[in-house]
Design an enzyme around this catalytic site. Structure first.
Site, PDB file in Angstrom:
ATOM      1  N   GLU A 499      19.779 -36.204  17.103  1.00  0.00           N
ATOM      2  CA  GLU A 499      19.529 -36.611  15.727  1.00  0.00           C
ATOM      3  C   GLU A 499      20.842 -36.689  14.945  1.00  0.00           C
ATOM      4  OE1 GLU A 499      16.951 -33.562  14.289  1.00  0.00           O
ATOM      5  OE2 GLU A 499      15.625 -33.722  16.029  1.00  0.00           O
ATOM      6  N   GLU A 530      12.518 -33.022  19.190  1.00  0.00           N
ATOM      7  CA  GLU A 530      13.359 -32.250  20.108  1.00  0.00           C
ATOM      8  C   GLU A 530      12.868 -32.262  21.553  1.00  0.00           C
ATOM      9  OE1 GLU A 530      14.658 -31.169  16.141  1.00  0.00           O
ATOM     10  OE2 GLU A 530      12.664 -31.308  17.042  1.00  0.00           O
ATOM     11  N   GLN A 552      19.903 -30.056  16.904  1.00  0.00           N
ATOM     12  CA  GLN A 552      20.701 -29.921  15.690  1.00  0.00           C
ATOM     13  C   GLN A 552      21.012 -28.471  15.319  1.00  0.00           C
ATOM     14  OE1 GLN A 552      19.471 -31.776  11.672  1.00  0.00           O
ATOM     15  NE2 GLN A 552      20.719 -33.307  12.715  1.00  0.00           N
ATOM     16  N   ASP A 555      17.661 -22.912  16.017  1.00  0.00           N
ATOM     17  CA  ASP A 555      16.273 -22.653  15.625  1.00  0.00           C
ATOM     18  C   ASP A 555      15.349 -23.747  16.154  1.00  0.00           C
ATOM     19  OD1 ASP A 555      16.884 -20.693  12.964  1.00  0.00           O
ATOM     20  OD2 ASP A 555      18.371 -22.231  13.388  1.00  0.00           O
ATOM     21  N   TYR A 556      15.842 -24.979  16.184  1.00  0.00           N
ATOM     22  CA  TYR A 556      15.009 -26.110  16.570  1.00  0.00           C
ATOM     23  C   TYR A 556      14.838 -26.222  18.082  1.00  0.00           C
ATOM     24  CZ  TYR A 556      16.015 -27.528  11.742  1.00  0.00           C
ATOM     25  OH  TYR A 556      16.162 -27.566  10.376  1.00  0.00           O
ATOM     26  N   HIS A 597      18.641 -21.767   9.417  1.00  0.00           N
ATOM     27  CA  HIS A 597      19.867 -22.149  10.108  1.00  0.00           C
ATOM     28  C   HIS A 597      20.762 -20.937  10.372  1.00  0.00           C
ATOM     29  CE1 HIS A 597      18.375 -25.984   9.423  1.00  0.00           C
ATOM     30  NE2 HIS A 597      19.037 -26.336   8.348  1.00  0.00           N
TER      31      HIS A 597
END
Length: 813
Positions: A499, A530, A552, A555-556, A597
């Protein structure tokens, strides 16, 4: 065998004009009958206790024959555990291999799909040679190793098809296409059950395929149920094809071709697969083929009976619309065969399948019987010295039928326990056998977690960064930018996708300008998805490319964790070294501001991703060195950059794309004699600041950056440090008991540093909650400079209380 009254008849499908002779059709029917017999026998073998579990593709035979006629060398299958008929039809598996997998035979020759590591009907071609190098993947069709989690095959199916588009459109990919692609004409045939389309990754994958316009043909095997739950509880309108109308491709633009066909209609299935596959092959237009009115004659698996949840009407449907029965009726009606000849064909087929099953069982048992005899020889020699202690064990091993490796190993170990404290050559021989047998079985069942090839990243040594006298001081992000630029220049197989990395160049500008320089097929923007970003990477890597998958924020990664864990991390192991997907996942995390984040879920990562290397560099120069190592190796890996480090100044090495940092090697960034502090990532800088404060009160702290958590400190440098200091503090941003517990276990237990500790090991971690936004939240929720000072001071006070008085007034009891 008599074939009927019109043996020279040919069948031509109405739209695709596929021409099949009577002999072709009867060969298909025979294969379907043999496949059904295998399904029925596999169920029996489970029920009598010879096999651990059975799941097979009965009721799906005829549609799979149609799919097989559209399959070409170089094409890929990415399916789930119902596709045995297809695999037999295209020659990528046979019945002896099928039964070997049923019995969990760990011999990779007899079960080349998984070397006994996966349950029945989990197919995989061996895309690697004995040295771990890719074979010519165009010589035959290929099957990606399937996996059981529902719909988990879909994201990598997108990647397998997307690779064809890359090989067609990217000059860099075309330059390395030999053995991997013929101009991007390869189609990926993905299969999924109707209930599996309820999973989120199915929809994410479908959307990605429609956007990307790739040669992906998805078959939905619709037998009306998801185990016991019918379609009306699974899918809006109880029909996946009805729901997908909004995806239907118009004359121009993106979208997906939609087809519906009945699973018992042989001619229609052959027709629709020819049309869908050739359109995908030629024009790279994805398709979904909804195969309806399928049956499941034995229910979902050997774990339950479908009579418990299907109505009498549905059970009658299972019989009446059985696809083999329908094909038989059609053959007779079209005068390609008569009932007598088909009766004989079916009888002979079942006899032959039973013979193959018996041979597979005997082949599986033969080495176990030989190993039992070897064990009995050693055990009986030991029993001659102490019959009372071993008589019952020896008798159990001798008489158990069938024997198992588990019983052989356990008997030897129990015998050693019974002979504890005894001396003698017979006991020594027994101990040697037990040790050798354990190693043998460790190789059978636990090997190939990582690559053993000459390209293994574990073989790559240290090449230091080189700096000119006037080395430029740059933002940390520039070190990474130059590193990726150099690697894209060096290796045309490398591509980067994620992304905001293309036009924008990443939210932290790590890839700024690289898309303009290297092209949109090398530095690739994706949607916010993701799981399929990672799936694109896995599929492309299976087909010989070297993707860097950008997630990115760490956490993702949770959105793709199931895929990373169940597919990518296990791939090399679950194929017994037969397949590899060297995907490099790049992400960032640790300290910043706010809940989303500031993540450092390292225990989750290292527990879920065994099979990947996990790197946690403290700055961008170390990140570059680790990227250079990992991009030269052939294992999958995850690297987590320090999110707060992109604007910190670092010297720019002149060999920024060449220097390498070996995996599993720590770096001592401060020498000291009093306490060993072990940490990684952003905490290294904070620990160094605390160490200066500690030096001011007479405490010399040794600080070790682990650099990689998987593998961990292969040289046992931390234990050597603890031997010198006598104390250990692990500082970690993860939650209490997270990665810090893993590190303590590695240092104290694996490295035996417990023998050198003067006080118990300590951990200093983040709090159990997430981090509130703002600097105050970071200070009070993550280890900070003051926390580290106090934790190290407390260790020294425990050891030398007279020398180090309390910082806070001690409370009176």
């Amino acid at each position: 065998m008599k074939t009927g009254t019109r043996p020279d008849i040919a069948v031509t499908t109405p739209k695709a004009k596929l021409r099949l002779s009577a002999q072709d059709v009867l060969a298909d029917y025979r294969l379907a009958v043999r496949s059904r017999a295998a399904s029925e026998l596999s169920r029996r073998e489970v029920l009598v206790g010879k096999a651990p579990f059975g799941i097979s593709g009965e009721g799906k035979e005829i549609a799979q024959l149609g799919m097989a006629h559209a399959f070409r060398p170089g094409d890929w299958r990415s399916g789930y555990y119902r596709d045995q008929t297809f695999m037999f039809a295209v020659g990528l598996a046979d019945l002896s291999q099928y039964f070997a997998q049923l019995y969990a035979d760990p011999d990779v020759v007899r079960d080349p799909n998984s070397a006994g590591r996966q349950m029945l009907s989990h197919f995989a071609t061996r895309t690697l040679d004995e040295r771990g190098r890719f074979k010519d993947l165009l010589a035959t069709g290929q099957s990606a190793s399937e996996l059981s989690p529902v719909a988990a095959q879909m994201p990598r199916s997108v990647g397998l098809a997307w690779a064809s588009r890359l090989y067609r459109e990217s000059p860099a990919a075309r330059s390395v296409a030999r053995g991997f692609s013929r101009g991007g004409e390869e189609v990926c045939f993905a299969t999924i059950g109707n209930a599996g389309t309820s999973e989120g990754v199915f929809w994410e994958s479908l959307n990605a395929a429609g956007v990307l316009q790739i040669p992906l043909v998805i078959s939905v095997w619709d037998d009306g149920y998801g185990i016991s739950v019918p379609n009306e509880f699974q899918t809006t309108k109880a029909s996946i094809s009805a729901v997908l109308e909004g995806f239907r491709r118009q004359r121009e633009g993106t979208g997906i071709e939609l087809y519906t066909v009945k699973g018992h209609d042989y001619v229609a299935c052959c027709d629709v697969y020819q049309i869908a596959a050739e359109r995908a092959r030629r024009e790279h237009i994805p398709a979904v083929i909804h195969v309806t009115e399928m049956t499941q004659p034995q229910g979902h698996s050997t774990s339950g009976s479908h009579e418990r949840y299907k109505s009498k009407e549905r059970l009658r449907f299972e019989i009446e619309f059985d696809p083999i029965r329908r094909m038989r009726e059609w053959l007779i009606r079209e005068e390609m065969a008569d009932a007598t000849s088909l009766d004989e064909l079916e009888r002979a087929s079942r006899i032959d399948v039973e013979r193959i099953r018996e041979e597979a069982w005997d082949a599986y048992q033969a080495p176990i019987h030989a190993e039992r005899e070897q064990a009995l020889t050693v055990l009986e020699a030991a029993a001659a010295e102490d019959q009372a202690a071993l008589e019952a064990l020896v008798e159990e091993l001798r008489t158990t039928d069938p024997p198992s490796r588990r019983l052989i190993a356990s008997t030897a170990r129990r015998a050693l326990a019974a002979l504890r404290g005894r001396a003698g050559s017979a006991r020594d021989d027994l101990a040697a056998f037990a040790e050798s047998y354990a190693k043998h079985n460790d190789e059978l069942f636990n090997s190939h977690l990582h690559s053993r090839s000459a390209e293994s990243p574990l073989r790559i040594g240290w090449v230091g960064p080189a700096y000119p006298n006037d080395a430029e001081m740059v933002d940390g992000r520039m070190v990474l930018l130059r590193c990726f630029d150099a690697n894209l220049e060096r290796d045309p197989r490398i591509l980067i996708l994620g992304e905001d990395i293309g036009k924008l160049g990443d939210v932290n500008l790590v890839f700024e300008g690289l898309q303009a320089k290297h092209g949109e097929q090398r530095v690739i923007d994706t949607g916010i998805r993701e799981a399929t970003i990672l799936g694109q990477g896995i599929g492309a890597a299976l087909r010989g490319l070297r993707p860097v998958v950008d997630i990115q924020y760490v956490d993702y990664l949770l959105y793709a964790l199931e895929l990373a864990s169940d597919d990518l991390a296990t791939l090399h192991w679950r194929t017994g070294g037969g397949q590899k997907a060297p995907v490099l996942i790049r992400t960032k995390g640790h300290r910043l501001q706010g809940i989303w984040h500031t993540g450092s879920p390292m225990a989750t990562i290292i527990s879920s991703l065994r099979g990947l290397h996990v790197a946690v560099p403290r700055d961008m120069t170390r990140a570059a060195g680790l990227y250079n190592t990992l991009l030269r190796g052939d294992d999958p890996a995850l690297l987590i950059e320090v999110l707060s480090g992109y604007r910190l100044k670092e010297r720019l090495p002149e060999n920024v794309g060449e220097f390498t940092i070996p995996l599993g090697v720590t770096e001592t960034i401060r020498r000291g004699s009093d306490v060993t502090v072990v940490t990684y990532g952003a905490l290294c800088r904070i620990a160094m600041e605390a160490a200066e404060d500690l030096a001011g009160v007479g405490i010399e702290t040794e600080i070790i950056d682990v650099q990689t958590l998987l593998p961990f400190d292969r040289d046992h440098a931390i234990a050597e440090s603890v031997e010198k200091t006598g104390a250990l503090l692990v500082v970690d941003e993860d939650v209490p008991g997270g990665a810090s517990a893993y590190i303590v276990r590695e240092v104290v237990e694996t490295q035996r540093a417990i023998d050198h500790l003067e006080v118990g090991p300590r951990t200093l971690t983040g709090t159990a909650n997430r981090v509130a936004v703002g600097n105050d939240g970071d200070y009070f929720s993550k280890p900070n400079r003051d926390d580290i000072f106090e934790a190290v001071y407390a260790i020294m006070r425990e050891r030398r209380p007279d020398e180090f008085p309390p910082i806070m007034p001690e409370r009176r009891s």
